[in-house]
Design a protein around this motif. Structure first.
Motif, mmCIF file in Angstrom:
data_model
loop_
_atom_site.group_PDB
_atom_site.id
_atom_site.type_symbol
_atom_site.label_atom_id
_atom_site.label_comp_id
_atom_site.label_asym_id
_atom_site.label_seq_id
_atom_site.Cartn_x
_atom_site.Cartn_y
_atom_site.Cartn_z
ATOM 1 N N THR A 1 0.832 -1.209 0.000
ATOM 2 C CA THR A 1 0.000 0.000 0.000
ATOM 3 C C THR A 1 0.862 1.253 0.000
ATOM 4 O O THR A 1 0.620 2.179 -0.784
ATOM 5 C CB THR A 1 -0.955 -0.008 1.208
ATOM 6 O OG1 THR A 1 -1.850 -1.112 1.071
ATOM 7 C CG2 THR A 1 -1.743 1.277 1.310
ATOM 8 N N GLU B 1 -1.373 5.916 8.795
ATOM 9 C CA GLU B 1 -2.796 6.231 8.567
ATOM 10 C C GLU B 1 -3.033 6.175 7.062
ATOM 11 O O GLU B 1 -3.206 7.188 6.397
ATOM 12 C CB GLU B 1 -3.124 7.619 9.135
ATOM 13 C CG GLU B 1 -2.966 7.733 10.627
ATOM 14 C CD GLU B 1 -4.075 7.033 11.394
ATOM 15 O OE1 GLU B 1 -5.086 6.622 10.780
ATOM 16 O OE2 GLU B 1 -3.926 6.873 12.613
ATOM 17 N N GLU C 1 -5.398 4.941 5.030
ATOM 18 C CA GLU C 1 -6.653 5.352 4.396
ATOM 19 C C GLU C 1 -6.755 6.872 4.337
ATOM 20 O O GLU C 1 -7.231 7.432 3.346
ATOM 21 C CB GLU C 1 -7.863 4.766 5.112
ATOM 22 C CG GLU C 1 -9.161 5.040 4.365
ATOM 23 C CD GLU C 1 -10.374 4.325 4.925
ATOM 24 O OE1 GLU C 1 -11.465 4.522 4.364
ATOM 25 O OE2 GLU C 1 -10.252 3.581 5.916
ATOM 26 N N LEU D 1 -4.657 7.974 1.515
ATOM 27 C CA LEU D 1 -5.402 7.752 0.276
ATOM 28 C C LEU D 1 -6.397 8.880 0.042
ATOM 29 O O LEU D 1 -6.511 9.397 -1.072
ATOM 30 C CB LEU D 1 -6.121 6.399 0.343
ATOM 31 C CG LEU D 1 -7.118 6.082 -0.773
ATOM 32 C CD1 LEU D 1 -6.443 6.047 -2.132
ATOM 33 C CD2 LEU D 1 -7.819 4.755 -0.474
ATOM 34 N N ASP D 2 -7.107 9.282 1.082
ATOM 35 C CA ASP D 2 -8.071 10.385 0.964
ATOM 36 C C ASP D 2 -7.402 11.652 0.438
ATOM 37 O O ASP D 2 -7.931 12.332 -0.447
ATOM 38 C CB ASP D 2 -8.714 10.698 2.326
ATOM 39 C CG ASP D 2 -9.606 9.598 2.856
ATOM 40 O OD1 ASP D 2 -10.031 8.719 2.069
ATOM 41 O OD2 ASP D 2 -9.878 9.613 4.072
ATOM 42 N N ALA E 1 -6.887 0.853 -2.884
ATOM 43 C CA ALA E 1 -8.197 0.533 -2.300
ATOM 44 C C ALA E 1 -8.433 -0.975 -2.290
ATOM 45 O O ALA E 1 -8.901 -1.528 -1.283
ATOM 46 C CB ALA E 1 -9.303 1.256 -3.066
ATOM 47 N N MET F 1 -6.304 -2.644 0.367
ATOM 48 C CA MET F 1 -6.771 -2.347 1.719
ATOM 49 C C MET F 1 -8.174 -2.903 1.986
ATOM 50 O O MET F 1 -8.690 -2.768 3.089
ATOM 51 C CB MET F 1 -6.754 -0.835 1.957
ATOM 52 C CG MET F 1 -5.357 -0.253 1.966
ATOM 53 S SD MET F 1 -5.359 1.544 2.164
ATOM 54 C CE MET F 1 -5.912 1.690 3.855
ATOM 55 N N LEU G 1 -10.903 -1.780 0.599
ATOM 56 C CA LEU G 1 -11.844 -0.655 0.574
ATOM 57 C C LEU G 1 -12.634 -0.690 -0.741
ATOM 58 O O LEU G 1 -12.587 0.240 -1.545
ATOM 59 C CB LEU G 1 -11.087 0.671 0.723
ATOM 60 C CG LEU G 1 -10.250 0.813 1.984
ATOM 61 C CD1 LEU G 1 -9.390 2.061 1.923
ATOM 62 C CD2 LEU G 1 -11.145 0.821 3.208
ATOM 63 N N ARG H 1 -14.775 2.072 -2.279
ATOM 64 C CA ARG H 1 -14.099 3.235 -2.867
ATOM 65 C C ARG H 1 -13.849 3.066 -4.363
ATOM 66 O O ARG H 1 -13.574 4.039 -5.068
ATOM 67 C CB ARG H 1 -12.740 3.469 -2.181
ATOM 68 C CG ARG H 1 -12.747 3.642 -0.677
ATOM 69 C CD ARG H 1 -13.119 5.025 -0.240
ATOM 70 N NE ARG H 1 -12.230 6.068 -0.678
ATOM 71 C CZ ARG H 1 -11.220 6.562 0.020
ATOM 72 N NH1 ARG H 1 -10.968 6.101 1.222
ATOM 73 N NH2 ARG H 1 -10.476 7.538 -0.462
#
Length: 105
Positions: free
Chosen positions: A13, A50, A52, A55-56, A79, A82, A84, A87
């Protein structure tokens, strides 16, 4: 101690996030200061694992800077890695709407 598979997933990731970050085009002049702040925030999130949130931030930066398709594909892979999956539709849409590369002569 962390599960070796989890550690491997984190590294994948992180690698994909960094590849996407490097693929970002230069910030547009009207968003330059915001992009600088977002990149600082991204680095902080990455340092604290952190992922995610990192990613945001990259997703936001991608929209601000009209990132190309490869950037969005890397975020899709993040995504997926992870888990997700909710997403993915937004990231796939961003990929489909990404500017096409210019042809070199």
């Amino acid at each position: 101690m962390s599960d070796p598979e989890l550690v491997k997933s984190w590294k994948v990731t992180e690698t994909l996030l960094e590849r996407a970050r490097r693929a970002l085009p230069d910030a547009p002049v009207d968003h330059e200061q915001a992009c600088i702040a977002f990149l600082a925030q991204y680095r902080e999130f990455l340092e604290h694992n952190e992922l995610e949130l990192a990613l945001d931030v990259l997703e936001t930066l991608g929209h601000l800077s009209s990132a190309r398709g490869g950037f969005w594909r890397d975020l899709e892979r993040v995504a997926e890695n992870m888990g997700l999956l909710d997403r993915l539709p937004a990231l796939q849409k961003a990929f489909s709407q990404a500017p096409m590369p210019t042809k070199s002569r």
